[in-house]
Design an enzyme around this catalytic site. Sequence first.
Site, PDB file in Angstrom:
ATOM      1  CE1 TYR A  59      -4.315  -1.513   0.774  1.00 25.15           C
ATOM      2  CE2 TYR A  59      -2.800  -3.148   1.602  1.00 25.15           C
ATOM      3  CZ  TYR A  59      -4.270  -2.641   1.205  1.00 25.15           C
ATOM      4  OH  TYR A  59      -5.141  -3.734   1.186  1.00 25.15           O
ATOM      5  CD  GLU A  60      -0.619   6.253  -3.207  1.00 27.57           C
ATOM      6  OE1 GLU A  60      -0.245   6.190  -4.366  1.00 27.57           O
ATOM      7  OE2 GLU A  60      -1.550   6.449  -2.314  1.00 27.57           O
ATOM      8  CB  SER A  61       0.056   4.105   3.978  1.00 32.67           C
ATOM      9  OG  SER A  61      -0.237   2.635   3.800  1.00 32.67           O
TER      10      SER A  61
END
Lengths: 251, 251, 270, 270
Positions: free
Chosen positions: A53-55
Amino acid sequence: MSRPAEATSDEVQTIVAARRLTGVRSVFIGVGRPSTAAILASEVHNPDLVLVYESGTIGAKPRRVPLSIGDGELAETADFVVSVPEMFNYWIGPGRIQTAFLGAAQVDRFANLNSTVIGDYEHPRTRLPGAGGAPEIAAGCGEVVIVAPHSPRTFVERLDFITTVGHGAGPGDRERLGFRGAGPTAVVTDLGVLEPDPDTKELVLVQVHDGVTAEAVQQATGWELRIASELRVTEPPTAEELGALRELVAR
Amino acid sequence: MSRPAEATSDEVQTIVAARRLTGVRSVFIGVGRPSTAAILASEVHNPDLVLVYESGTIGAKPRRVPLSIGDGELAETADFVVSVPEMFNYWIGPGRIQTAFLGAAQVDRFANLNSTVIGDYEHPRTRLPGAGGAPEIAAGCGEVVIVAPHSPRTFVERLDFITTVGHGAGPGDRERLGFRGAGPTAVVTDLGVLEPDPDTKELVLVQVHDGVTAEAVQQATGWELRIASELRVTEPPTAEELGALRELVAR
Amino acid sequence: MAELVSLAEGVTTLVHDGDAVALEGFTHLIPFAAGHEILRQGRTELELVRMTPDILYDQMVGAGAARKLVFSYAGNPGVGSLHRLRDAVEHAWPRPLELEEHSHAGMANRYAAGAAHLPFGVLRGYVGTDLAARTTIAPITCPFTGEQLTAVPALNPDVAIVHAQEADRAGNVQLWGIPGVQKEAVLAATRSLVTVERIVDALEPRPGGVVLPTWAIDAVAHVPGGSLPSYAHGITERDNAFYRAWDAISRDRTTFTAWMDDNIMNGATA
Amino acid sequence: MAELVSLAEGVTTLVHDGDAVALEGFTHLIPFAAGHEILRQGRTELELVRMTPDILYDQMVGAGAARKLVFSYAGNPGVGSLHRLRDAVEHAWPRPLELEEHSHAGMANRYAAGAAHLPFGVLRGYVGTDLAARTTIAPITCPFTGEQLTAVPALNPDVAIVHAQEADRAGNVQLWGIPGVQKEAVLAATRSLVTVERIVDALEPRPGGVVLPTWAIDAVAHVPGGSLPSYAHGITERDNAFYRAWDAISRDRTTFTAWMDDNIMNGATA
């Protein structure tokens, strides 16, 4: 296991997208349906699938579909967590993530994406969220699978804004732009699956979901859609797939 | 506390260097005597002094003088530990460290340093370790204090190789080169202390250790040394300083 | 050295009208309480900077505190649009909002360059998109290979505000969980304020812990729950219900204004 | 996905004559055992890459395995010179050694650019020094401010070898303590080998832990004590006595060669 109720077209879309991740090592996930499909794939088809995930959470193992890409469960279950600069510079840019699952508000015939504005940029009819990580994710990841609802509003002749380059204006464009990854290899919708023609890079309808006609897909597409000579019909969701998806969404 | 034996000139050098860190917030430490002086300062003059080692350990609290700048105790006691790229890019380059303590094999009259070769670069008489972090540390840190043994071999008319720029060829050079820090503010030796003239930036003998004459310092210096009109004499080490130093070295 | 201050003091001292302010947080640790205090103190003409503007910036833009927004993704994650932000961009309500728009990779490298006090960062990006013509980038050529890449200007906000789990009494801060770009934002900014869930005697090193030393921060304020409805990993839970509820609250100007008056503007100062 | 291999297999498969090999480690976690195995397997014409060459590279250079050294600081930390390296540079014994020399900041940014698969990195450095004329740098101008900075070429070794505390059975690696530039070296290299102190069922996240996922590594070898006389934080102690003793062993060619024969070349393969 008792035969579950008929699958909705949204469920079929998610299940078909999930099947794309069989045998894939790692998948970069945008928020929403791509996330549901990827988690489903890791539960049904590919237990070793690395969810990114981008996070900054790499190897996350969410048991529920996270509302945001930064929910706490993602960090708690990740193999490791990195800063945003590291995520883009060390992991996405160099093409270390095999497949990217992306959504978009508009898709054109070369699988370019718009998530910036509907209408004129300076005076937009609808202001959309913007690029996020999509441009560099689509440039760097090994391949891109687009997951979008099939309607003339989404599948347009001409993007109002090119946020993310798919195959540009056609063959050779990605190479000319210096992109590493292969770009979009499929667009999975609630009606069927489009894939770029190997030569022209134009999206071709190669698969329709059970009960969907090519005409119906054409009517939901804003340009004159090319249809594959041998149009496949989607294997209906198995009881396992559908059960797992409904259980996942209900969690 | 019983009066300890007379201090050696090396001990005086270390103690005088340590005094320079009274009231300093953070110090970047090269290996060897600078490290001893900085640890002594944190024990005697400045308990809040933040010790920063090239190895990435920030706020280390060593109880012994580490042999290398990467000993385990530094990481165990640090406020935090960063990678080498982060150390140089986020902490040293932007000038977040106030004072740098550096050594060198050769020092010239403008406090430029050589730690690369003695003799010709292609056919060196003596190959030295090389630059390490010194060039960017001396460019970025707020000020630089050089700690070196005083001899004509070290204090030379002309460096065999400019590894690290102190004041370059004189006034304005650091600004021209775009350096952020003030550069060398003192050279602490086993004979005394040299400081750059505010106008010419040339090193001037401003202080001699107890019992050392200006003539002796001149003889140990490879260029015609400027002597301050009012030459200070080093305050002798206090019993506390000397006791603490000997205890530290003995640990 | 960071001073321990009240949130009100911290905002009064560090945030001025017209400042470029980065209230950072990547879904996690969003400094809501500090943003609300900025509104209560009536700061105006702000240039709001953040990779992922969400409800907090929707509130600040809707309240008319911002002149400009620098960002890469503005949405209510998993829910949909930021209606106040859209209203500002689409209808200039309550005032026009200037946009400076980048990709995540571009913003991340802008912050990293800012933290390193370098004037620019380098990446492969923007080429072939319409964003390239709409934002602040420049081509740059590799002096070794001749490859053309993209340079992005360093981002150095006047003030960075972040929320963290804990600080010690000397003002050293530690956060953990999703680290986002907060370290870069604080190191890139001229001034910085950190709100924390709790003050502890000593920071215990933790897995994934990011430490900001007191000498790299201007002020620390003790604000338990200061990131709600976002969350502080291990201490508070993300209020997903509120993120969903915001959609209805923010759709209508009157509803929004009434909600802000009742819940923020007349709320007690932390 | 990383294969679990023996050290001998790992070196045989991944390290070839003439390769650019980075055996990284910043004082901590130096992969001595792997370097010794490279010597036992008779690899030659190597381009050795490391920020801080110490005893291990002194041994490899003294044994004549290296054609070139890429570095920023070559010394026996706290002790003095590397006599074998000096002998090679000063007297071409046992063979000439080409040097490519940088500063730490330059090398760190070269590795970081390599890990990002960018062709160059940017920093403020080298200006005013004699190193500028002796190494591989180029001026680069900021397209926004006009400031001239220094570009360094990316470093992408053929092979990176690092030592870590532990790996799980799937080949995921974790190291902690001083992290140095090992993550960058592994991500920058075409191939990579990690030697570990122990194999565990699952990696427990640790303060300061750096994780290298199995899919970013080629091979993992279980080599307890594989970084001695350097150390593995929390598991082995740095053998400072040996670092001191090396000074005498390495001063004389005959003593050195005899020591290498007795202790390395005829030593058991791990």
